[in-house]
Design a protein around this motif. Structure first.
Motif, short mmCIF file in Angstrom:
data_model
loop_
_atom_site.label_atom_id
_atom_site.label_comp_id
_atom_site.label_asym_id
_atom_site.label_seq_id
_atom_site.Cartn_x
_atom_site.Cartn_y
_atom_site.Cartn_z
N GLU A 89 0.84 -1.19 0.00
CA GLU A 89 0.00 0.00 0.00
C GLU A 89 0.87 1.24 0.00
O GLU A 89 1.81 1.37 0.80
CB GLU A 89 -0.90 -0.01 1.23
N ASN B 94 0.52 5.58 -0.48
CA ASN B 94 -0.39 6.74 -0.57
C ASN B 94 -1.86 6.31 -0.65
O ASN B 94 -2.61 6.81 -1.49
CB ASN B 94 -0.04 7.60 -1.80
N GLY B 95 -2.22 5.35 0.19
CA GLY B 95 -3.62 4.94 0.24
C GLY B 95 -4.08 4.03 -0.89
O GLY B 95 -5.26 3.70 -0.98
N ARG B 96 -3.16 3.65 -1.78
CA ARG B 96 -3.55 2.76 -2.88
C ARG B 96 -2.82 1.44 -2.75
O ARG B 96 -1.64 1.41 -2.38
CB ARG B 96 -3.19 3.38 -4.23
N ARG B 97 -3.53 0.37 -3.10
CA ARG B 97 -2.90 -0.94 -3.05
C ARG B 97 -2.32 -1.33 -4.41
O ARG B 97 -2.97 -1.18 -5.43
CB ARG B 97 -3.92 -2.00 -2.61
#
Ligand code: GDP
Ligand code: MG
Length: 620
Positions: A66, A68-71
């Motif tokens: 993960e 910056n909040g993205r997977r």
């Protein structure tokens, strides 16, 4: 995961610079493996690899990270670590968009780093330089960065400084991959296009392939076709390596995963092959080459009774290795065996070691033969010279107007400047042609040479190490064929005309009615003939038992004799004293006694222990 959330990358490094340690560290940081199992080098699975510290079969793993909040789905695509496998390396790299170029902070750039860099560079991969082992007291990261600038023109500030072992700065690596390396260009809506870049044989499920899905999607139950063989397969299972096989039922464009299909034999899995969906053919991906053997060696059972057992083991070992090429062969001297083709000498060594693990009494011909090539000028037809027996006879050559060619390599050598003289001398002696010459830093030189493969596969590496006190590093890649003055050297034995016992009319070729014994022939460049010819004649003399008659030994190129030795006749009175009675009978008894391990090979009227051939074939 859509393509913009996928990163496909590899790690390239010289041996021992920390590739496996870093891979384990990344798997651990993403929770793919637990901290407890880390540092056990999860990815180096094969026993031989661990023993030898090299990666023979690449191991690939996916991670989820993960940022910056993205997977993101991060696929680490491992590459074999040796030049014998440079084609496999190039195919694995073509499944990636970027690579981590890992260099040891004490050792600096080594030859393998350079060779791998060029493979990655020529495929337009994004390269992230990483200096590893900065925890060591002798680490000199500034010097390494300077070397990277000289060798690769990588800008200052691009490199990450880490310790894979202690973890210093390793948290910078995954974000750098996401930010610097782009996602794959992939289109889910197009027809399936999948690149096969690795495979192995699993005794429970059969052949497991690793594929990079370039376009479309691949689901369990799909029917797929190989572009190379046009064989059709049904997909039984697909999934991610996480880090073991985890079934997912489907793989989508941009992803990398395993595929189990109805493939019976690993030989059907051609590295670099493109697969498409049945009735939806696509243009195959570029760069495919069928596996080609560069080194051929003979394998024979010591005891002929072991033949079928040995055959079983060879079959088993080659099930897992599509790049090995096996053909049965019968040798006059050694009986029934196999001629096996390998990608290179390391590949041959690994195979030999695996055979030994199967505890077989077998002999591997140490005088392996390089793949030479005969090209008929008239029609451009090519013949591969696998064994000296394939060598054209001098009578047919001139009529056919053909050329002989030998395989060449582009070698990289890196060494401290004080060894410049001895290094250049060595390359010169081995028919090398200089292509590049450069200082990497104040004290390290890099040279690149085109050299015949035949000159580097035997003792080049040992010479290099001894002439540089162990400081030189060396690596190479194949560069194709070049015309060469190759000749065949043969060994002959004659019973000298003075031994009345057997001689009816002058000299007699004891090699079975003029048929040359295949084990006693080799293909060489003309410049090597003198030295090898003399060496052979001496060795032959040492292994041939004293006979009741004088034996003359010759090595020759065609009818031109290179060297002679003679083994004097055994003196009758001496033998009589030792054994008493009829010498011939005693000899027979003695020979009988030796049967079993030391079977005698009767060549005409000269008895040669089979062991003698093995001694001859295996230098020292
Ligand atoms: P590979 O041949 O590139 O896979 O290298 P390995 O990962 O097997 O590492 C070779 C050796 O270097 C091992 O003994 C590792 O423990 C050691 N090593 C790897 N990374 C580091 C590091 O950052 N610092 C130190 N001090 N040793 C390391
Ligand atoms: Mg390793």
């Amino acid at each position: 995961f859509t393509a913009d959330r996928i990163r496909n990358f590899s790690i390239i490094a010289h041996i021992d610079h920390g590739k496996s340690t870093l891979a384990d560290r990344l798997l651990e940081m993403t929770g793919t493996i637990s901290t407890r199992t880390a540092n056990k080098q999860v990815l180096d699975k094969l026993e031989v690899e661990r023993e030898r510290g090299i990666t023979v079969k690449a191991q690939t793993a996916s991670m989820i990270y993960e940022h910056n909040g993205r997977r993101y789905l991060m696929n680490l695509i491992d590459t074999p670590g040796h030049v014998d496998f440079s084609y496999e390396v190039s195919r694995s790299l073509s499944a990636c968009q970027g690579t981590l170029l890992l260099v040891d902070a004490c050792q600096g750039i080594q030859a393998q780093t350079v060779a791998n860099f060029y493979l990655a560079f020529s495929q337009d991969l994004t390269i992230i330089p990483i200096v590893n082992k900065i925890d060591l007291p002798a680490a000199d990261p500034e010097r390494i960065v300077q070397q990277m600038e000289s060798a690769f023109e990588l800008g200052a500030g691009e490199a990450l400084m880490v310790s894979a072992k202690t973890g210093i700065n390793t948290e910078q690596i995954l974000p750098a991959i996401i930010e610097r390396i782009g996602g794959p260009v992939a289109d889910r809506s197009r027809p399936l296009k999948a690149l096969l870049f690795d495979s192995w044989y699993d005794k429970y499920v059969g052949v497991v392939c690793l594929m990079a899905i370039k376009d479309g999607q691949l689901m369990k139950g799909d029917r797929i076709v190989s572009s190379h063989t046009e064989n059709k397969y049904e997909v039984m299972e697909v999934g991610l390596m996480y880090p073991e096989q985890v079934p997912t039922g489907a793989l989508y464009a941009g992803q990398v995963g395993y595929v189990v299909c109805s493939m019976k034999n690993a030989k059907e899995a051609h590295i670099g092959d493109t697969f498409y969906r049945l009735k939806q053919p696509v243009d195959p991906l570029p760069g495919f080459e069928p596996a080609k053997s560069m080194v051929f060696a003979g394998v024979y059972p010591v005891d002929t009774d072991d033949f079928s057992q040995l055959e079983e083991s060879i079959t088993k070992l080659t099930l897992n290795d599509a790049s090995v090429n096996v053909q049965k062969e019968t040798s006059l001297a050694l009986g029934q065996g196999w001629r096996i083709g390998f990608l290179g000498t390391l590949h041959l060594d690994v195979f030999r070691q695996r055979l030994e693990q199967h505890k077989h009494a077998c002999q591997v011909d140490g005088t392996y033969h390089l793949r030479a090539r005969l090209v008929v000028e008239k029609d451009g037809k090519e013949t591969i010279v696998r064994t000296p027996a394939d060598f054209p006879s001098p009578d047919t050559m001139p009529h056919q107007r053909c050329t002989l060619q030998e395989p060449m390599v582009l070698a990289t050598l890196i060494f401290p400047a004080e060894y410049l003289g001895p290094m250049l001398e060595l390359c010169g002696m081995r028919r090398g042609e200089q292509k590049e010459y450069q200082y990497l830093d104040d004290n390290h030189v890099m040279v690149r040479y085109v050299l015949p493969m035949a000159e580097i596969v035997t003792d080049f590496y040992d010479e290099l190490k001894s002439r540089s006190s162990g400081f030189a590093s060396f690596d190479y890649e194949e560069t194709g064929y070049q015309e060469s003055d190759l000749v065949k050297v043969t060994g002959h034995m004659f019973v000298s005309s003075s031994s009345e016992a057997l001689m009816a009319g002058g000299q007699m070729d004891v090699l079975l009615n003029g048929k040359p014994v295949d084990a006693l022939a080799t293909v060489l460049h003309r410049s090597q003939v003198q030295a090898v010819g003399r060496d052979w004649a001496k060795r032959l003399k040492n292994v041939i038992q004293r006979q009741l008659f004088e034996v003359a030994i010759q090595t020759a190129v065609g009818s031109r004799v290179i060297a002679r030795e003679s083994v004097p006749a055994m003196r009758k009175n001496v033998t009589a004293k030792c054994y008493g009675g009829d010498v011939t009978r005693k000899m027979k008894l003695l020979n009988k006694q030796r049967e079993g391990k030391k079977r005698m090979k009767r060549l005409g009227s000269v008895d040669l222990p089979q062991e003698a051939f093995f001694t001859l074939m295996n230098k020292d």
